[in-house]
Design an enzyme around this catalytic site. Structure first.
Site, PDB file in Angstrom:
ATOM      1  CD1 TRP A  11     -39.021   0.458  26.783  1.00 16.90           C
ATOM      2  CD2 TRP A  11     -38.338   2.396  27.657  1.00 16.90           C
ATOM      3  NE1 TRP A  11     -38.919   0.287  28.142  1.00 16.90           N
ATOM      4  CE2 TRP A  11     -38.505   1.476  28.706  1.00 16.90           C
ATOM      5  CE3 TRP A  11     -37.909   3.691  27.960  1.00 16.90           C
ATOM      6  CZ2 TRP A  11     -38.259   1.799  30.037  1.00 16.90           C
ATOM      7  CZ3 TRP A  11     -37.671   4.009  29.295  1.00 16.90           C
ATOM      8  CH2 TRP A  11     -37.840   3.076  30.304  1.00 16.90           C
TER       9      TRP A  11
ATOM     10  CE  LYS B 199     -78.457  10.806 -12.996  1.00 22.04           C
ATOM     11  NZ  LYS B 199     -79.665  10.139 -12.436  1.00 22.04           N
TER      12      LYS B 199
ATOM     13  CG  LEU C 133     -47.197  -9.097  25.547  1.00 26.10           C
ATOM     14  CD1 LEU C 133     -47.911  -7.753  25.587  1.00 26.10           C
ATOM     15  CD2 LEU C 133     -48.058 -10.132  24.843  1.00 26.10           C
ATOM     16  CG  ASP C 134     -42.242  -6.549  22.334  1.00 23.83           C
ATOM     17  OD1 ASP C 134     -43.440  -6.551  21.999  1.00 23.83           O
ATOM     18  OD2 ASP C 134     -41.643  -5.534  22.708  1.00 23.83           O
TER      19      ASP C 134
ATOM     20  CD  GLU D  87     -81.268  11.618  -9.498  1.00 27.74           C
ATOM     21  OE1 GLU D  87     -81.012  11.682 -10.703  1.00 27.74           O
ATOM     22  OE2 GLU D  87     -81.141  10.562  -8.824  1.00 27.74           O
TER      23      GLU D  87
ATOM     24  CB  SER E  64     -37.714 -11.706  28.154  1.00 26.78           C
ATOM     25  OG  SER E  64     -38.901 -11.227  27.521  1.00 26.78           O
TER      26      SER E  64
ATOM     27  CB  CYS F 172     -78.202   9.261  -9.064  1.00 28.18           C
ATOM     28  SG  CYS F 172     -78.869   7.620  -8.652  1.00 28.18           S
TER      29      CYS F 172
ATOM     30  CB  SER G  76     -79.931   4.526  -5.292  1.00 26.30           C
ATOM     31  OG  SER G  76     -79.493   3.220  -5.563  1.00 26.30           O
TER      32      SER G  76
ATOM     33  CB  THR H 251     -30.100  -0.931  25.430  1.00 30.04           C
ATOM     34  OG1 THR H 251     -30.832  -0.897  26.666  1.00 30.04           O
ATOM     35  CG2 THR H 251     -28.643  -0.629  25.693  1.00 30.04           C
ATOM     36  CE1 TYR H 252     -27.610   3.814  17.898  1.00 34.98           C
ATOM     37  CE2 TYR H 252     -25.432   3.176  18.720  1.00 34.98           C
ATOM     38  CZ  TYR H 252     -26.241   3.641  17.684  1.00 34.98           C
ATOM     39  OH  TYR H 252     -25.696   3.924  16.451  1.00 34.98           O
TER      40      TYR H 252
ATOM     41  N   GLY I   2     -33.644 -14.409  21.815  1.00 39.29           N
ATOM     42  CA  GLY I   2     -33.713 -14.295  23.264  1.00 39.29           C
ATOM     43  C   GLY I   2     -35.152 -14.295  23.730  1.00 39.29           C
TER      44      GLY I   2
END
Length: 638
Positions: free
Chosen positions: A472, A115, A357-358, A46, A354, A170, A197, A474-475, A352
C-alpha cells in the site's frame, strides 16, 4: 492435534504421605478428569505415588512394593485413556533406589526415567536415599514385560511424529547442564519435569524464569508439575507451582498453594518451524549420546483451544511493558537515523508531514535523533503538501505538530503541479483512478527529494511495515526515501508509539495534537473530501490493519499456514469480526503480499526494531514473481 496443537496438563494431586492407596486413587481421579478435557499429555509431580516427603520411609520394603503395585494399578486404569502419562515413584534396581518417572500409555509402561542430579544441600538430602541415574542404560522387567530404564529416552507419537517428549526431574533443571539440553539436541521438543520444589520467598519468580528460559533456549515446550501443600510440612512447605511454557512464552502459571491441574495447548508445529528457521540450532552429532526411542499412538482430533490468542501480537498487553518497549523502539529508530546522519555528515532532514500517524511518528523519531546529535531541530525541514484530498483537520494538525516540535515549516501545494502533469499526460482530472492518486504521491516525493538536494539534506521515509506488507505505497512515490525510520513498525504499533509520546512528552499543545492525530481515520488523502471530511479511508479499501498485522505476524514470524492463521484469527477477533470477513481480508492479504513484493525488493535502508521485518537485505528473501496459488487454494477449501 490439528495444526500441531496438543492439549497438555501439569497436575498436582492431593496426597497423604506414604499412603500409596490413597495417592493412587487421587492420581486416577485426576487422570479421569484430565481425559474428559481431552488432555493428551499428563504430567504429575515427583514421587507422587508415595509423596515426596517420605524421608527414611523410602528405605522400607513395604513402601517400595506398594509404590510398584500402585504404578501397576495406574497402568491398568490407563488402558482406555488416550493420553501419555508421566508419574513419579521410588524404584529399586540392582540394590539401588532411584527417583524415577514412569511413562504410562494405554495399559503399558513405555519407559522408566531416573533422576540424574540429586540435591544434597540445605533442606534436601536425596543422596541419603537415592542413587543417580546418570549414564545408566538398562532394561527392567515389570509385570513380565521388559521396560527401558535410563535417562536418554525419547517418546514419539507415531500419529504426530513432530511430538517428541523427554523427561527430567526437578533438580535436573537447576544445574548448569540439564539433561533437557541433550534431549532437545537429540530431537525432543516437549520436556516434562516431575518436580517437588518447596516454597520460599522469591523462589516462584525464579522458578518461572528458569522454566521459561529453558523453553526459550531449547525452543521447546516445557511442562513443570510440582508437589503441593498436602506434602509433609515438617520443615518446609510445597506450593504446587505448575508452569507450562513454550519457546520463552509463559502459556500457563498456576496459583501457589493449590492442588489442581493446569491445562493449555502447546503448538508443536510452531516449535518445529522455529527450529528450522534457526540455523544455529544444531542437532546432536551421531553417537554423541545413545538414546532409546519409543513410539506411541494418540487418536487424531481437533484440539479445542483454550490458550490466549493475542489479537495484537506486535503490541505488549501489559501497560508497563508497552511503555518500556515503546521507549526502546523510539530509541532504536532514532539511533539508526543518528548513525546515518553522522556517517554522511548531514545536518538537515526533510520530511513530508500529512497530519497522519506515520509521518507524525517519523517526525518524532527525527527530532529525537537530532537531540542525540546535539543538532538544532530547525535543521528538520517539515513540509506540508496540500492536495486534492487534504482536509482542514489533517492540515491543521500537521502545522501545529511542526511548530510544537520546533522544526522548520515549509508548505508547497501540489495542486498546480499535478494539474499541469495531468495536462501533459492527457489525464482527465475528473477520473479518480490510480493515475490520479499516484501522480499526487510521486509529485510529493519529487518535491521532498528536490528540497533535500537544495538544503543538502536527506529525505526521511514515513511508510510503515503494514503498508509494505500489503504494497500500500506508490512505487517510487511515498515508497522511496533516503532513510526509512518506520520500515519495521506495524500500523498497530505505530498508534501505541505515538500515544506513548503524547502521554509522556509533558507538552499540553503537542499532546493534544497527537491525540487528535490518533483519532483521525487512516487515509492517504488522495481523493477529494466529502463535505470537508476524509472520503478515502484505507481500511475500507484493503481491510483492517489489526487483521493484516495479525496475518503478517503469524505468517512471517511463526511460519503458519493460512488455514491455521484463519483458525487463530477467528478466536482472537471473535467479538469483532464475522468469520467471513476475516476470511475475506486474509485472502486480500495473501494476494497483495505476493503481488506487491517487487516494492519490497528495492526498499531504502531503515532500522529493524522487532522480530518481523521485510528488508530484502535482511529478513525476507523472496522472489518477486512467486505464485500465491498454494496459499489461496488452502483458504478456498475452508
Amino acid at each position: 492435534m490439528k495444526d500441531g496443537f496438543i492439549k497438555v496438563a501439569a497436575i498436582t494431586p492431593n496426597v497423604k504421605v506414604a499412603d500409596v492407596d490413597y495417592n493412587c486413587q487421587e492420581i486416577v481421579k485426576k487422570i479421569e478428569e484430565a481425559a474428559e478435557k481431552d488432555v493428551k499429555v499428563m504430567v504429575f509431580p515427583e514421587l507422587c505415588i508415595t509423596g515426596y516427603t517420605c524421608q527414611d520411609l523410602f528405605l522400607q520394603d513395604v513402601l517400595l512394593e506398594a509404590a510398584l503395585d500402585g504404578l501397576l494399578r495406574i497402568k491398568a486404569h490407563s488402558k482406555n485413556i488416550d493420553s501419555i502419562i508421566f508419574v513419579g515413584l521410588p524404584f529399586a534396581l540392582n540394590g539401588k533406589l532411584y527417583n524415577v518417572a514412569a511413562v504410562v500409555y494405554k495399559g503399558e509402561i513405555l519407559g522408566i526415567v531416573p533422576k540424574t542430579f540429586l540435591p544434597n544441600y540445605n533442606e534436601f538430602y536425596e543422596v541419603r536415599h537415592f542413587a543417580s541415574g546418570k549414564d545408566i542404560k538398562a532394561t527392567v522387567v515389570i509385570d513380565k514385560k521388559e521396560i527401558p530404564f535410563g535417562t536418554n529416552q525419547i517418546f514419539t507419537c507415531a500419529d504426530m511424529p513432530s511430538l517428541r517428549s523427554a523427561v527430567e526431574l526437578c533438580e535436573d533443571l537447576w544445574v548448569p547442564n540439564p539433561p533437557s539440553i541433550n534431549h532437545c539436541l537429540e530431537g525432543a521438543n516437549l520436556i516434562v519435569n516431575l518436580s517437588a520444589s518447596d516454597q520460599i520467598i522469591g523462589k516462584a519468580r525464579y522458578r518461572r524464569e528458569l522454566v521459561n528460559g529453558q523453553s526459550a533456549r531449547l525452543v521447546c515446550g516445557y511442562i513443570y508439575a510440582s508437589a503441593g501443600p498436602s506434602e509433609s510440612t515438617q520443615d518446609v512447605v510445597y506450593s504446587g507451582h505448575n508452569i507450562i511454557a513454550e519457546n520463552g512464552k509463559m502459556l500457563a502459571d498456576s496459583k501457589l498453594f493449590t492442588e489442581d491441574m493446569l491445562i493449555t495447548e502447546i503448538d508443536i508445529k510452531l516449535l518445529e518451524a522455529e527450529r528450522r528457521r534457526m540455523t544455529t540450532y544444531q542437532s546432536a552429532k551421531q553417537g554423541m549420546a545413545e538414546y532409546v526411542y519409543t513410539n506411541f499412538n494418540l487418536e487424531l482430533s481437533e484440539t479445542q483451544l483454550t490458550r490466549f490468542i493475542d489479537p495484537k501480537p506486535f503490541v505488549p498487553s501489559s501497560t508497563a511493558e508497552r511503555e518500556l518497549r515503546s521507549n526502546e523502539i523510539l530509541t532504536i529508530q532514532a539511533m539508526g537515523l543518528k548513525k546515518r546522519l553522522e556517517h554522511i555528515r548531514c545536518k538537515t532532514a526533510v520530511i513530508g508531514i500529512s497530519g497522519g500517524l506515520d509521518s507524525t511518528l517519523a517526525l518524532l523519531v527525527t527530532a529525537k535523533a537530532f537531540d542525540y546529535l546535539g543538532l538544532d531541530r530547525k535543521g528538520i525541514v517539515a513540509v506540508t503538501m496540500p492536495g486534492f484530498g487534504t482536509t482542514d483537520r489533517t492540515y491543521d494538525n500537521a502545522v501545529r505538530l511542526i511548530k510544537e516540535i520546533g522544526a522548520t515549516f515549509k508548505e508547497v501545494s501540489i495542486v498546480n503541479a499535478v494539474n499541469q502533469h495531468f495536462s501533459d499526460i492527457g489525464q482527465d482530472s475528473s477520473n479518480h483512478d490510480v493515475t490520479y492518486e499516484n501522480s499526487q504521491a510521486r509529485e510529493r516525493t519529487q518535491i521532498l527529494m528536490d528540497i533535500a538536494n537544495k538544503e543538502n539534506g536527506i529525505v526521511i521515509g514515513t511508510g510503515d511495515l503494514s503498508e509494505l506488507a500489503l504494497g500500500w505505497a506508490t512505487y517510487n512515490g511515498d515508497h522511496m526515501s533516503m532513510y526509512a525510520v518506520n520500515v519495521s513498525i506495524p500500523k498497530t504499533l505505530v498508534r501505541y508509539l505515538v500515544q506513548y509520546y503524547a502521554d509522556t512528552c509533558g507538552k499540553e499543545v503537542l499532546s493534544k495534537t497527537l491525540y487528535d492525530v490518533l483519532d483521525t481515520p487512516v487515509s492517504p488523502e488522495l481523493l477529494p473530501p466529502t463535505k470537508g471530511k476524509i472520503s478515502q479511508k484505507t481500511e475500507d479499501l484493503v481491510g483492517p490493519y489489526e487483521l493484516h498485522d495479525f496475518f503478517l505476524y503469524h505468517m512471517l514470524r511463526l511460519q503458519q499456514s493460512p488455514s491455521k492463521i484463519y483458525r487463530l484469527a477467528k478466536i482472537a477477533f471473535a467479538n469483532q469480526y464475522p468469520d467471513e470477513e476475516i476470511l475475506k481480508w486474509e485472502k486480500t492479504f495473501y494476494k497483495r503480499f505476493f503481488a506487491q513484493h517487487f516494492k519490497r525488493s528495492c526498499l531504502p535502508d531503515g532500522p529493524k526494531v522487532g522480530s518481523v521485518a521485510v528488508s530484502p537485505r535482511g529478513d525476507l528473501r523472496m522472489p518477486s514473481d512467486a505464485s500465491e496459488s498454494m496459499w489461496l487454494k488452502e483458504l478456498e477449501c475452508l
